[in-house]
Design a protein around this motif. Structure first.
Motif, PDB file in Angstrom:
ATOM      1  N   LYS A  10       0.807  -1.224   0.000  1.00 32.13           N
ATOM      2  CA  LYS A  10       0.000   0.000   0.000  1.00 32.13           C
ATOM      3  C   LYS A  10       0.840   1.275   0.000  1.00 32.13           C
ATOM      4  O   LYS A  10       0.299   2.350  -0.203  1.00 32.13           O
ATOM      5  CB  LYS A  10      -0.900   0.026   1.234  1.00 32.13           C
ATOM      6  N   LEU A  11       2.138   1.167   0.255  1.00 31.37           N
ATOM      7  CA  LEU A  11       2.977   2.360   0.400  1.00 31.37           C
ATOM      8  C   LEU A  11       3.447   2.913  -0.935  1.00 31.37           C
ATOM      9  O   LEU A  11       3.851   2.166  -1.813  1.00 31.37           O
ATOM     10  CB  LEU A  11       4.214   2.035   1.238  1.00 31.37           C
ATOM     11  N   LYS A  12       3.403   4.221  -1.012  1.00 35.12           N
ATOM     12  CA  LYS A  12       3.999   4.914  -2.151  1.00 35.12           C
ATOM     13  C   LYS A  12       5.343   5.454  -1.701  1.00 35.12           C
ATOM     14  O   LYS A  12       5.648   5.483  -0.504  1.00 35.12           O
ATOM     15  CB  LYS A  12       3.088   6.049  -2.593  1.00 35.12           C
ATOM     16  N   LYS A  13       6.162   5.877  -2.624  1.00 32.19           N
ATOM     17  CA  LYS A  13       7.469   6.435  -2.278  1.00 32.19           C
ATOM     18  C   LYS A  13       7.292   7.624  -1.337  1.00 32.19           C
ATOM     19  O   LYS A  13       6.435   8.460  -1.543  1.00 32.19           O
ATOM     20  CB  LYS A  13       8.222   6.847  -3.527  1.00 32.19           C
ATOM     21  N   GLY A  14       8.115   7.657  -0.287  1.00 35.87           N
ATOM     22  CA  GLY A  14       8.057   8.723   0.697  1.00 35.87           C
ATOM     23  C   GLY A  14       7.149   8.436   1.886  1.00 35.87           C
ATOM     24  O   GLY A  14       7.142   9.178   2.851  1.00 35.87           O
ATOM     25  N   GLN A  15       6.387   7.352   1.861  1.00 35.21           N
ATOM     26  CA  GLN A  15       5.496   7.002   2.954  1.00 35.21           C
ATOM     27  C   GLN A  15       6.153   5.977   3.860  1.00 35.21           C
ATOM     28  O   GLN A  15       7.131   5.328   3.483  1.00 35.21           O
ATOM     29  CB  GLN A  15       4.183   6.440   2.425  1.00 35.21           C
ATOM     30  N   GLY A  16       5.570   5.788   5.056  1.00 37.52           N
ATOM     31  CA  GLY A  16       6.119   4.819   5.990  1.00 37.52           C
ATOM     32  C   GLY A  16       5.098   4.378   7.017  1.00 37.52           C
ATOM     33  O   GLY A  16       3.951   4.812   7.007  1.00 37.52           O
ATOM     34  N   PHE A  17       5.533   3.505   7.919  1.00 39.92           N
ATOM     35  CA  PHE A  17       4.687   3.021   9.002  1.00 39.92           C
ATOM     36  C   PHE A  17       5.577   2.640  10.177  1.00 39.92           C
ATOM     37  O   PHE A  17       6.764   2.398  10.031  1.00 39.92           O
ATOM     38  CB  PHE A  17       3.816   1.839   8.558  1.00 39.92           C
ATOM     39  N   PHE A  18       4.986   2.603  11.380  1.00 38.10           N
ATOM     40  CA  PHE A  18       5.708   2.321  12.614  1.00 38.10           C
ATOM     41  C   PHE A  18       5.171   1.045  13.229  1.00 38.10           C
ATOM     42  O   PHE A  18       3.958   0.851  13.313  1.00 38.10           O
ATOM     43  CB  PHE A  18       5.526   3.482  13.593  1.00 38.10           C
ATOM     44  N   ILE A  19       6.076   0.159  13.639  1.00 36.49           N
ATOM     45  CA  ILE A  19       5.704  -1.082  14.323  1.00 36.49           C
ATOM     46  C   ILE A  19       6.281  -1.021  15.744  1.00 36.49           C
ATOM     47  O   ILE A  19       7.501  -1.086  15.907  1.00 36.49           O
ATOM     48  CB  ILE A  19       6.278  -2.328  13.620  1.00 36.49           C
ATOM     49  N   PRO A  20       5.443  -0.890  16.780  1.00 37.08           N
ATOM     50  CA  PRO A  20       5.953  -0.931  18.152  1.00 37.08           C
ATOM     51  C   PRO A  20       6.315  -2.372  18.526  1.00 37.08           C
ATOM     52  O   PRO A  20       5.616  -3.313  18.140  1.00 37.08           O
ATOM     53  CB  PRO A  20       4.787  -0.415  18.989  1.00 37.08           C
ATOM     54  N   CYS A  21       7.422  -2.540  19.256  1.00 41.06           N
ATOM     55  CA  CYS A  21       7.865  -3.898  19.597  1.00 41.06           C
ATOM     56  C   CYS A  21       8.864  -3.850  20.746  1.00 41.06           C
ATOM     57  O   CYS A  21       9.387  -2.798  21.105  1.00 41.06           O
ATOM     58  CB  CYS A  21       8.492  -4.566  18.385  1.00 41.06           C
ATOM     59  N   LEU A  22       9.139  -5.011  21.308  1.00 40.16           N
ATOM     60  CA  LEU A  22      10.131  -5.134  22.371  1.00 40.16           C
ATOM     61  C   LEU A  22      11.478  -5.588  21.847  1.00 40.16           C
ATOM     62  O   LEU A  22      12.494  -5.405  22.513  1.00 40.16           O
ATOM     63  CB  LEU A  22       9.637  -6.119  23.442  1.00 40.16           C
ATOM     64  N   ASP A  23      11.502  -6.203  20.679  1.00 37.38           N
ATOM     65  CA  ASP A  23      12.751  -6.668  20.080  1.00 37.38           C
ATOM     66  C   ASP A  23      12.878  -6.065  18.682  1.00 37.38           C
ATOM     67  O   ASP A  23      12.571  -6.712  17.681  1.00 37.38           O
ATOM     68  CB  ASP A  23      12.764  -8.197  20.010  1.00 37.38           C
ATOM     69  N   PRO A  24      13.330  -4.815  18.592  1.00 39.12           N
ATOM     70  CA  PRO A  24      13.335  -4.134  17.300  1.00 39.12           C
ATOM     71  C   PRO A  24      14.267  -4.732  16.259  1.00 39.12           C
ATOM     72  O   PRO A  24      13.998  -4.622  15.062  1.00 39.12           O
ATOM     73  CB  PRO A  24      13.738  -2.700  17.649  1.00 39.12           C
ATOM     74  N   GLU A  25      15.341  -5.381  16.666  1.00 39.54           N
ATOM     75  CA  GLU A  25      16.271  -5.956  15.684  1.00 39.54           C
ATOM     76  C   GLU A  25      15.590  -7.058  14.867  1.00 39.54           C
ATOM     77  O   GLU A  25      15.726  -7.112  13.653  1.00 39.54           O
ATOM     78  CB  GLU A  25      17.516  -6.505  16.393  1.00 39.54           C
ATOM     79  N   VAL A  26      14.837  -7.909  15.531  1.00 36.95           N
ATOM     80  CA  VAL A  26      14.137  -9.000  14.835  1.00 36.95           C
ATOM     81  C   VAL A  26      13.059  -8.428  13.912  1.00 36.95           C
ATOM     82  O   VAL A  26      12.938  -8.847  12.752  1.00 36.95           O
ATOM     83  CB  VAL A  26      13.509  -9.982  15.853  1.00 36.95           C
ATOM     84  N   ILE A  27      12.292  -7.465  14.395  1.00 33.00           N
ATOM     85  CA  ILE A  27      11.223  -6.864  13.589  1.00 33.00           C
ATOM     86  C   ILE A  27      11.800  -6.161  12.372  1.00 33.00           C
ATOM     87  O   ILE A  27      11.238  -6.214  11.276  1.00 33.00           O
ATOM     88  CB  ILE A  27      10.389  -5.897  14.446  1.00 33.00           C
ATOM     89  N   LYS A  28      12.949  -5.511  12.535  1.00 35.49           N
ATOM     90  CA  LYS A  28      13.598  -4.829  11.413  1.00 35.49           C
ATOM     91  C   LYS A  28      13.978  -5.819  10.312  1.00 35.49           C
ATOM     92  O   LYS A  28      13.678  -5.611   9.140  1.00 35.49           O
ATOM     93  CB  LYS A  28      14.842  -4.090  11.895  1.00 35.49           C
ATOM     94  N   VAL A  29      14.610  -6.911  10.697  1.00 35.85           N
ATOM     95  CA  VAL A  29      15.051  -7.910   9.718  1.00 35.85           C
ATOM     96  C   VAL A  29      13.853  -8.555   9.021  1.00 35.85           C
ATOM     97  O   VAL A  29      13.817  -8.653   7.794  1.00 35.85           O
ATOM     98  CB  VAL A  29      15.934  -8.983  10.403  1.00 35.85           C
ATOM     99  N   VAL A  30      12.853  -8.947   9.793  1.00 35.97           N
ATOM    100  CA  VAL A  30      11.670  -9.600   9.217  1.00 35.97           C
ATOM    101  C   VAL A  30      10.921  -8.632   8.302  1.00 35.97           C
ATOM    102  O   VAL A  30      10.457  -9.014   7.229  1.00 35.97           O
ATOM    103  CB  VAL A  30      10.750 -10.134  10.336  1.00 35.97           C
ATOM    104  N   GLY A  31      10.825  -7.362   8.699  1.00 41.42           N
ATOM    105  CA  GLY A  31      10.134  -6.372   7.877  1.00 41.42           C
ATOM    106  C   GLY A  31      10.830  -6.104   6.559  1.00 41.42           C
ATOM    107  O   GLY A  31      10.184  -5.944   5.525  1.00 41.42           O
ATOM    108  N   LEU A  32      12.148  -6.036   6.584  1.00 36.59           N
ATOM    109  CA  LEU A  32      12.885  -5.804   5.335  1.00 36.59           C
ATOM    110  C   LEU A  32      12.836  -7.026   4.417  1.00 36.59           C
ATOM    111  O   LEU A  32      12.789  -6.883   3.200  1.00 36.59           O
ATOM    112  CB  LEU A  32      14.327  -5.406   5.647  1.00 36.59           C
ATOM    113  N   ILE A  33      12.814  -8.214   4.987  1.00 32.97           N
ATOM    114  CA  ILE A  33      12.637  -9.423   4.178  1.00 32.97           C
ATOM    115  C   ILE A  33      11.251  -9.411   3.527  1.00 32.97           C
ATOM    116  O   ILE A  33      11.103  -9.755   2.356  1.00 32.97           O
ATOM    117  CB  ILE A  33      12.851 -10.691   5.031  1.00 32.97           C
ATOM    118  N   ALA A  34      10.234  -8.981   4.282  1.00 39.37           N
ATOM    119  CA  ALA A  34       8.877  -8.903   3.737  1.00 39.37           C
ATOM    120  C   ALA A  34       8.802  -7.894   2.589  1.00 39.37           C
ATOM    121  O   ALA A  34       8.055  -8.092   1.630  1.00 39.37           O
ATOM    122  CB  ALA A  34       7.894  -8.520   4.836  1.00 39.37           C
TER     123      ALA A  34
END
Length: 64
Positions: A10-34
């Motif tokens: 759904k994102l266009k260039k320049g847009q973003g979203f925030f995911i709150p979490c307790l383990d940001p390193e894992v969420i970062k890696v999984v999100g970039l893989i997605a």
């Protein structure tokens, strides 16, 4: 770990979203893989605090 849905499609260039979490390193890696699954190759992620919540801000680079 609970399955997360990343709204890359759904994102266009320049847009973003925030995911709150307790383990940001894992969420970062999984999100970039997605992002690669949706063929979003300009995806970026950075750690941050938003509204007193620790998490990861995902975004697409704005057009040049």
């Amino acid at each position: 770990m609970k399955s997360l849905r990343y709204p890359w499609i759904k994102l266009k260039k320049g847009q973003g979203f925030f995911i709150p979490c307790l383990d940001p390193e894992v969420i970062k890696v999984v999100g970039l893989i997605a992002s690669v699954r949706y063929r979003v190759f300009d995806a970026k992620a950075k750690f941050g605090i938003k509204n007193v919540l620790l998490g990861v801000q995902f975004y697409r680079k704005p057009p040049a």
